[in-house]
Design an enzyme around this catalytic site. Sequence first.
Site, PDB file in Angstrom:
ATOM      1  N   ASP A 385       0.679  -1.089   0.110  1.00  0.00           N
ATOM      2  CA  ASP A 385      -0.149  -0.060   0.078  1.00  0.00           C
ATOM      3  C   ASP A 385       0.827   1.220   0.038  1.00  0.00           C
ATOM      4  OD1 ASP A 385      -2.271  -1.649   0.275  1.00  0.00           O
ATOM      5  OD2 ASP A 385      -2.278  -1.527   2.379  1.00  0.00           O
TER       6      ASP A 385
HETATM    7  P1  NAP Z   1       0.606  -3.998   2.971  1.00  0.00           P
HETATM    8  O1  NAP Z   1       0.257  -2.996   2.121  1.00  0.00           O
HETATM    9  O2  NAP Z   1      -0.009  -4.599   4.071  1.00  0.00           O
HETATM   10  O3  NAP Z   1       1.577  -5.154   2.408  1.00  0.00           O
HETATM   11  C1  NAP Z   1       2.380  -6.148   2.642  1.00  0.00           C
HETATM   12  C2  NAP Z   1       2.696  -7.001   1.676  1.00  0.00           C
HETATM   13  O4  NAP Z   1       3.646  -7.887   2.208  1.00  0.00           O
HETATM   14  C3  NAP Z   1       1.588  -7.737   1.065  1.00  0.00           C
HETATM   15  O5  NAP Z   1       1.098  -7.500  -0.362  1.00  0.00           O
HETATM   16  C4  NAP Z   1       2.014  -9.293   1.106  1.00  0.00           C
HETATM   17  O6  NAP Z   1       2.077  -9.841  -0.273  1.00  0.00           O
HETATM   18  C5  NAP Z   1       3.568  -9.137   1.531  1.00  0.00           C
HETATM   19  N1  NAP Z   1       4.077 -10.132   2.391  1.00  0.00           N
HETATM   20  C6  NAP Z   1       3.478 -10.684   3.497  1.00  0.00           C
HETATM   21  N2  NAP Z   1       3.956 -11.622   3.945  1.00  0.00           N
HETATM   22  C7  NAP Z   1       5.300 -11.791   2.945  1.00  0.00           C
HETATM   23  C8  NAP Z   1       6.533 -12.741   3.273  1.00  0.00           C
HETATM   24  N3  NAP Z   1       6.570 -13.410   4.218  1.00  0.00           N
HETATM   25  N4  NAP Z   1       7.410 -12.250   2.305  1.00  0.00           N
HETATM   26  C9  NAP Z   1       7.208 -11.397   1.377  1.00  0.00           C
HETATM   27  N5  NAP Z   1       6.328 -10.755   1.171  1.00  0.00           N
HETATM   28  C10 NAP Z   1       5.363 -10.823   2.265  1.00  0.00           C
HETATM   29  O7  NAP Z   1       2.187  -3.287   3.861  1.00  0.00           O
HETATM   30  P2  NAP Z   1       2.739  -1.910   3.817  1.00  0.00           P
HETATM   31  O8  NAP Z   1       2.973  -1.375   2.434  1.00  0.00           O
HETATM   32  O9  NAP Z   1       3.894  -1.999   4.934  1.00  0.00           O
HETATM   33  O10 NAP Z   1       1.682  -0.947   4.146  1.00  0.00           O
HETATM   34  C11 NAP Z   1       1.085  -0.960   5.687  1.00  0.00           C
HETATM   35  C12 NAP Z   1      -0.337  -1.002   5.679  1.00  0.00           C
HETATM   36  O11 NAP Z   1      -0.914  -1.134   7.193  1.00  0.00           O
HETATM   37  C13 NAP Z   1      -0.812   0.461   5.032  1.00  0.00           C
HETATM   38  O12 NAP Z   1      -1.983   0.358   4.457  1.00  0.00           O
HETATM   39  C14 NAP Z   1      -1.170   1.187   6.336  1.00  0.00           C
HETATM   40  O13 NAP Z   1      -2.397   2.304   6.457  1.00  0.00           O
HETATM   41  C15 NAP Z   1      -1.526   0.007   7.222  1.00  0.00           C
HETATM   42  N6  NAP Z   1      -1.485   0.219   8.680  1.00  0.00           N
HETATM   43  C16 NAP Z   1      -0.372   0.627   9.286  1.00  0.00           C
HETATM   44  C17 NAP Z   1      -0.276   0.742  10.625  1.00  0.00           C
HETATM   45  C18 NAP Z   1       1.272   1.381  11.221  1.00  0.00           C
HETATM   46  O14 NAP Z   1       1.219   2.005  12.140  1.00  0.00           O
HETATM   47  N7  NAP Z   1       2.327   1.192  10.638  1.00  0.00           N
HETATM   48  C19 NAP Z   1      -1.298   0.717  11.253  1.00  0.00           C
HETATM   49  C20 NAP Z   1      -2.302   0.407  10.785  1.00  0.00           C
HETATM   50  C21 NAP Z   1      -2.630   0.004   9.561  1.00  0.00           C
HETATM   51  P3  NAP Z   1       1.926 -11.427  -0.255  1.00  0.00           P
HETATM   52  O15 NAP Z   1       0.845 -11.874   0.403  1.00  0.00           O
HETATM   53  O16 NAP Z   1       1.654 -11.365  -1.944  1.00  0.00           O
HETATM   54  O17 NAP Z   1       3.338 -11.839  -0.132  1.00  0.00           O
END
Ligand code: NAP
Length: 460
Positions: A385
């Site tokens: 994301d």
């Molecule tokens: P993300 O959008 O959740 O994407 C994570 C990606 O990691 C997934 O597409 C997944 O694809 C991949 N993944 C999962 N396990 C894996 C593995 N073992 N090896 C390789 N890839 C793996 O993560 P992000 O880009 O870090 O974004 C964070 C999201 O969380 C945002 O939408 C944010 O708003 C939200 N959020 C963050 C917080 C905070 O405080 N940081 C709090 C609440 C919400 P596959 O399944 O295809 O592997």
Amino acid sequence: MATEHIIEFCYLVATALFILALKWLSAPSTARRGVWAGELGMVLAIGGTLLHHGIVEYRWILIALVLGTIIGIPLGLVQMTAVPQRTALSHACGALCVTLVGTAEFYLGTPYIPRFTMAVLCLEVILGSLTFTGSLMATGKLQEILPQRPITYRGQNFVNLSLLAISIVLAVILVLHPGQKSLFPLIIFIPLIFGVMMIVPIGGADMPTVISLLNSYAGLSAAAMGFVLDSKLLIIAGALDGSSGFILSVIMSKAMNRSFSNVLFGAFGQVQTTAGAAQETRTVHSATAEEASSILAAANSVVIVPGYGMAVAQAQHKVRELFDALTKKGIDVKFGIHPVAGRMPGHMNVLLAEADIPYDRLLDMDSINPDFPQTDVVLVIGANDVTNPAARTDQSSPIFGMPILDVDKARTVMVIKRSMNPGFAGIDNPLYYLDKTLMLFGDAKGFVGDIVRELTGGGH
Ligand code: NAP
């Protein structure tokens, strides 16, 4: 008299240490010092309190100290990925303590409690009770003991806000008529229910934001307790806790492009159905670890963008090896850190610091974004994301307007993830279909390990 001076001195130093701890915790290079300052401040605060003349018996305090230590040690040893639920559990304990102290103060003092004190006492127990059950619910959702999906029904917000309104009305009656002892249990019981109902419609993935909001409530209730007990230290510590929790919630909401009301009432985290349909007709280019390592080795500048997948795979130490291998080849390697990458604030910083990546190589979103057009290769490791260009261009996207890392502006983009599955927001990522993007399908730890082997000549 001398003891009183020692107590005052302990409190003064503790207060200064709490403030310094917050300041130092805000930068990775001083964060460890911040933790030490906070711990020392807490030791002084507890030590000073134990010197009070008012304490007639130490036996119960000792029992509580032993019990607290027994519960606290395993809580301190949980995995990094379990820190959000561990934090929620700590808030639950703090809030329970505040509620119990408030209850004791009420029954000891009523009906001779002055109006101001009664008002603050009511605020203390209302916030304490709702934070107690709210935090327990948040822990349950994050630990997946309770269903993570948001549970909604018609009129939910009306029911929830009515519960809160009833408790406030009861509190006002009690302030005006302190003799109405029978109302007090309701001021505890109704917010306890409200705490549960408040969390029911919030999706598990939104819990980190909610936890920092609950942190803020716990801090405010502790500050209120400070007024009731006439403790300046509690007022200051509670206010620091309350305001820092609130500021953190605001930062997180902004970085996710969400409003508070959207987090609390938006039932975010429900499965989105649009992602799959778009994917089927589009093709992506994929590459092997060998190809990826040749591309990296030919680059002058590389930016690594870590995300939730790196945390899940615990790939940070392999990422460190990759950093070393590339740097040894004279390649300029930086890390682009999005404020909400992962699932809790600072998630990526903590993991990369654990792997001893130099702090000056970690650049936040605003600092790294202007560099992408001049960057040869961006390697996205388990982030989704936070790199999605739809946030800039697609007005219909749920993340439209969310600030992102502009990785699509780099010359070549490589993305390590296991499949085409979406990330937290449940939406497709147009980045993957660009001609300049190569998908490296696999587990983050395994794939990065393979690239390192290729780069260091151990691949054959
Ligand atoms: P993300 O959008 O959740 O994407 C994570 C990606 O990691 C997934 O597409 C997944 O694809 C991949 N993944 C999962 N396990 C894996 C593995 N073992 N090896 C390789 N890839 C793996 O993560 P992000 O880009 O870090 O974004 C964070 C999201 O969380 C945002 O939408 C944010 O708003 C939200 N959020 C963050 C917080 C905070 O405080 N940081 C709090 C609440 C919400 P596959 O399944 O295809 O592997």
